[in-house]
Design a protein around this motif. Structure first.
Motif, PDB file in Angstrom:
ATOM      1  N   VAL A  57      -1.916  13.150   9.168  1.00 11.19           N
ATOM      2  CA  VAL A  57      -2.349  11.818   8.379  1.00 11.19           C
ATOM      3  C   VAL A  57      -2.802  12.517   7.033  1.00 11.19           C
ATOM      4  O   VAL A  57      -2.766  11.713   6.059  1.00 11.19           O
ATOM      5  N   LEU A  58      -3.531  13.497   7.003  1.00  8.97           N
ATOM      6  CA  LEU A  58      -4.279  13.777   5.971  1.00  8.97           C
ATOM      7  C   LEU A  58      -3.432  14.406   4.919  1.00  8.97           C
ATOM      8  O   LEU A  58      -3.596  14.220   3.686  1.00  8.97           O
ATOM      9  N   TYR A 108      -3.271   4.397   9.112  1.00  4.20           N
ATOM     10  CA  TYR A 108      -3.627   5.757   9.173  1.00  4.20           C
ATOM     11  C   TYR A 108      -4.995   6.222   9.727  1.00  4.20           C
ATOM     12  O   TYR A 108      -5.152   7.174  10.352  1.00  4.20           O
ATOM     13  N   THR A 168       0.791  -1.123  -0.008  1.00  2.00           N
ATOM     14  CA  THR A 168      -0.093  -0.174  -0.108  1.00  2.00           C
ATOM     15  C   THR A 168       0.986   1.230  -0.104  1.00  2.00           C
ATOM     16  O   THR A 168       2.073   1.082   0.062  1.00  2.00           O
ATOM     17  N   ARG A 211     -10.960   9.660   3.010  1.00  2.00           N
ATOM     18  CA  ARG A 211      -9.678   9.913   2.109  1.00  2.00           C
ATOM     19  C   ARG A 211      -8.603   8.969   2.426  1.00  2.00           C
ATOM     20  O   ARG A 211      -7.512   8.993   1.640  1.00  2.00           O
ATOM     21  N   LEU A 212      -8.943   8.156   3.367  1.00  2.00           N
ATOM     22  CA  LEU A 212      -7.920   7.156   3.575  1.00  2.00           C
ATOM     23  C   LEU A 212      -7.909   5.636   3.238  1.00  2.00           C
ATOM     24  O   LEU A 212      -7.109   4.914   3.737  1.00  2.00           O
ATOM     25  N   LEU A 271     -13.396  13.194   6.517  1.00  2.27           N
ATOM     26  CA  LEU A 271     -12.032  12.909   6.784  1.00  2.27           C
ATOM     27  C   LEU A 271     -11.427  11.346   6.373  1.00  2.27           C
ATOM     28  O   LEU A 271     -10.642  11.074   5.684  1.00  2.27           O
ATOM     29  N   ILE A 312       1.745   3.412   2.350  1.00  2.00           N
ATOM     30  CA  ILE A 312       2.687   3.535   3.197  1.00  2.00           C
ATOM     31  C   ILE A 312       3.871   3.091   2.940  1.00  2.00           C
ATOM     32  O   ILE A 312       5.046   3.727   3.294  1.00  2.00           O
ATOM     33  N   LYS A 342      -7.607   3.944   0.827  1.00  2.00           N
ATOM     34  CA  LYS A 342      -6.798   3.432  -0.226  1.00  2.00           C
ATOM     35  C   LYS A 342      -5.459   3.304   0.690  1.00  2.00           C
ATOM     36  O   LYS A 342      -4.559   2.506   0.090  1.00  2.00           O
ATOM     37  N   LEU A 343      -5.138   3.954   1.679  1.00  2.00           N
ATOM     38  CA  LEU A 343      -3.725   3.685   2.335  1.00  2.00           C
ATOM     39  C   LEU A 343      -3.663   2.524   3.367  1.00  2.00           C
ATOM     40  O   LEU A 343      -4.916   1.944   3.636  1.00  2.00           O
ATOM     41  N   ASP A 344      -2.710   2.493   4.046  1.00  2.00           N
ATOM     42  CA  ASP A 344      -2.404   1.507   4.996  1.00  2.00           C
ATOM     43  C   ASP A 344      -3.549   1.579   6.345  1.00  2.00           C
ATOM     44  O   ASP A 344      -3.799   2.834   6.575  1.00  2.00           O
ATOM     45  N   HIS A 345      -3.961   0.631   6.784  1.00  2.00           N
ATOM     46  CA  HIS A 345      -5.187   0.781   7.792  1.00  2.00           C
ATOM     47  C   HIS A 345      -4.529   1.390   9.116  1.00  2.00           C
ATOM     48  O   HIS A 345      -5.319   2.148   9.592  1.00  2.00           O
TER      49      HIS A 345
END
Lengths: 327, 295
Positions: free
Chosen positions: A307-308, B102, A3, B94-95, B91, A5, B97-100
């Motif tokens: 984070v955002l 986040y 992913t 938006r996350l 908020l 990260i 798609k990223l690693d959980h």
């Protein structure tokens, strides 16, 4: 876990070659000069606070940034060592260097126990387990006799380093803390650039593949956890000597959150990020304490923004810009 | 029947009741966490803060508008749920798609903001919330005295947990939900609005936390800190139960509440850490949790 990260970390992590790169060494030299001169410009106790938290954040970053393990319970190692150091120095009358050493050893042992349990699960479970285990340490600190409950251990004597150097002198204390910080930082530097560090990075990028290559990844993860816990303990023990106290604040889970923020703000997976992040957060807390703004709200807003908006952190963004990659 | 294991029955059953009540809150909160985790793959660190928000909304409704407990029981979860929907839309979405991780970090930041704001305006001392008239007094069961309100909390939480379990495991909507958890793309291809379902699930999960907050208000003090220590115990409950099943979250919640109550009777010093000790033991024997699936 291919992913974003991972992609972010890959960009900003230290070069994968065996030796530290030139820009890194230059940055280290610059940092060293700044730190040697700092107490003449700034209030020494403030800089010592920054150094203790910087070491704590670097130790935490070793785990999240290089092994990909998010521990939400590092306060247990930081605060636990602070209690042990404070107790051994104040009640047993040990010299400060031995007290700090015992605190570090305690945290390493605790890290071995917690790590062995937590690495059985991954990702968010790992974070939740470390958090829950550290809460156990918090309740023990609240209830055990020697920790002084709500009051903590106060008026810890700074004593004489090696029986000679009087740590009551601010400058002697400062350069001792600087030496401890540099020791910890160099240990992390060497770890990251060692074959061991390369295996950690391989685990971070793709654990199943590392396993298929024949690495006993659990073994490596546990070793990284213990090392990180020990260095967090070194930071906590030193903090207890500097501020001459160990309190519940040190073992509270909010402290674990603070160290996550420092690392995230500075840049996860960069060597200097946690130092920058710790300096910023400590400065901010000092500044806000005098103002009317509620500190947790401001910290929370920074957290959400990190984070955002900029997950690479400050040092990560700068490094990405310098290496010519898209921001 | 003067003593049981050397403990007067009054004290034993009193602590067991207290444990059952704590267990009701553990169950309600871990149920919400499990529902959210199943759909969003996010561990909602803000759950404790939203539980606190539920209690505060009830308290504010009473003190500023004179709206009593029964309306608060309906309104506060709606307010908290609506707040959750806004959070998810602006908020959290938006996350994905990223690693959980986040998601965990973002909700941690949100928890700091919500708790910090209430602490700033209302201080750390708790506000009392009166027990509604209908539920004052209590029943003498012969072996112990049961306050009506506490009995109501246990019954209410049981009903809510059962209803949620039924809705997810036995209805068509629940089937869609479980299918979307397994394969969102495929379910979307069948013409089901998956993003809407995700938003609704988050709203529902945090509304459960808000409801737990209203139920808690007359028992505990309404204070900005009421959620922050509870949430970690609930995390431990979740690890012990295993995230795979709704039933696991509920049963483990009640079970651990009772166990905590028992510990308080026989060895009070350990009552704060018994949940974490159990967690360590379960991890050693069954890393996926009691009801969880290994994946």
């Amino acid at each position: 876990m291919a992913t974003e990260i991972d992609a972010v970390r890959r960009d900003t992590a230290a070069p994968a070659t065996g030796r530290p790169a030139m820009p890194g060494l230059l940055a280290l030299a610059a940092l060293l000069l700044v730190l040697i001169a700092a107490p003449y410009v700034l209030y020494p106790v403030f800089v010592m606070k920054v150094l203790c938290f910087a070491l704590f954040a670097c130790a935490f970053n070793l785990l999240i940034g290089f092994a990909g393990l998010l521990s939400f319970g590092h306060a247990a190692f930081f605060g636990g060592a602070a209690y042990i150091t404070a107790h051994t120095v104040k009640v047993w009358g040990l010299p400060p260097e031995l007290g700090i050493l015992l605190g570090t050893a305690f945290s390493a042992t605790l890290g071995l126990a917690f790590g062995a349990l937590a690495i059985r699960r991954q990702g968010i479970y790992f974070a939740m387990i470390t958090l829950a285990l550290s809460q156990m340490v918090f309740f023990m600190a609240l209830q055990l006799k020697f920790t002084g409950g709500e009051d903590g251990i106060q008026a810890v004597p700074r004593g004489h380093l090696f029986g000679m150097i009087d740590l009551g002198q601010p400058m002697a204390m400062y350069y001792t803390v600087l030496a401890v910080f540099l020791f910890g930082f160099v240990v992390i530097w060497r770890t990251v650039h060692s074959p061991f560090g390369q295996v950690l990075k391989a685990i971070r990028e793709n654990e199943p593949r590392a396993i298929s290559l024949g690495y006993r990844t659990d073994h490596y993860k546990l070793m990284a956890f213990v090392l990180s816990a020990a260095l967090a303990g070194l930071a906590g023990g030193t903090k207890a000597i500097v501020f001459q106290l160990a309190t519940l604040t040190d073992v509270q889970w909010q402290m674990s959150g603070a160290v996550v923020l420092m690392t995230l703000l500075g840049g996860i997976g960069t060597l200097f990020g946690p130092v920058v992040g710790a300096a910023l957060v400590v400065t901010l807390e000092n500044y806000l304490a005098a103002s009317n703004l509620p500190v947790p709200v401001v910290i929370g807003v920074i957290f959400v923004a990190c984070v955002l908006l900029f997950r690479r952190g400050i040092v990560g963004e700068i490094a990405a810009r310098f290496s010519g990659k898209r921001p | 029947m003067s003593t049981i294991f050397g403990i007067p029955p009054q004290a034993l059953f009193g602590q067991l009741l207290l444990g059952l009540i704590n267990g009701s809150f553990y169950a309600l909160l871990s149920l919400g966490l499990a529902v959210i985790f199943g759909m969003l793959n996010v561990i909602n660190f803000a759950h404790g803060a939203l539980y606190m928000l539920g209690a505060f909304v009830a308290w504010l409704l009473l003190t500023t508008a004179g709206i009593g407990y029964w309306w608060a029981l309906l309104l506060a979860p709606l307010v908290v749920g609506a707040f959750g929907v806004v959070l998810e839309k602006t908020l959290l979405s938006r996350l994905y798609k990223l690693d959980h991780l986040y998601g965990l970090l973002l909700t941690f930041g949100l928890a700091l903001i919500v708790e910090g704001a209430f602490r700033h305006f209302y201080g750390v001392s708790g506000q009392p919330y009166p027990i509604p008239d209908l539920l004052r007094g209590g029943q003498n069961l012969g072996f112990m005295f049961l306050p009506n309100y506490r009995g109501w909390v246990v019954v209410a939480s049981l009903v809510v947990c059962l209803a949620t379990w039924y809705a997810i495991e036995r209805t068509k909507l629940g089937a869609y939900l479980r299918a979307a958890t397994e394969n969102p793309v495929l379910v979307q291809a069948f013409g089901i609005n998956v993003p809407l379902m995700i938003t609704a699930t988050y709203g529902f999960g945090v509304a459960l936390a808000g409801l737990a907050g209203v139920l808690a208000a007359p028992i505990y003090q309404v204070s900005p800190l009421m959620g922050s220590n509870l949430i970690i115990v609930v995390f431990a409950v979740v690890v012990i139960g295993g995230m795979g099943s709704i039933l696991g979250a509920v049963l483990t919640g009640y079970g651990l509440g009772l166990l905590e109550g028992l510990t308080k009777v026989f060895y009070p010093e350990a009552s704060n850490i018994v949940v974490f000790v159990i967690m360590a033991v379960v991890l050693l024997i069954k890393p996926a949790g009691l009801f969880g699936r290994e994946r």
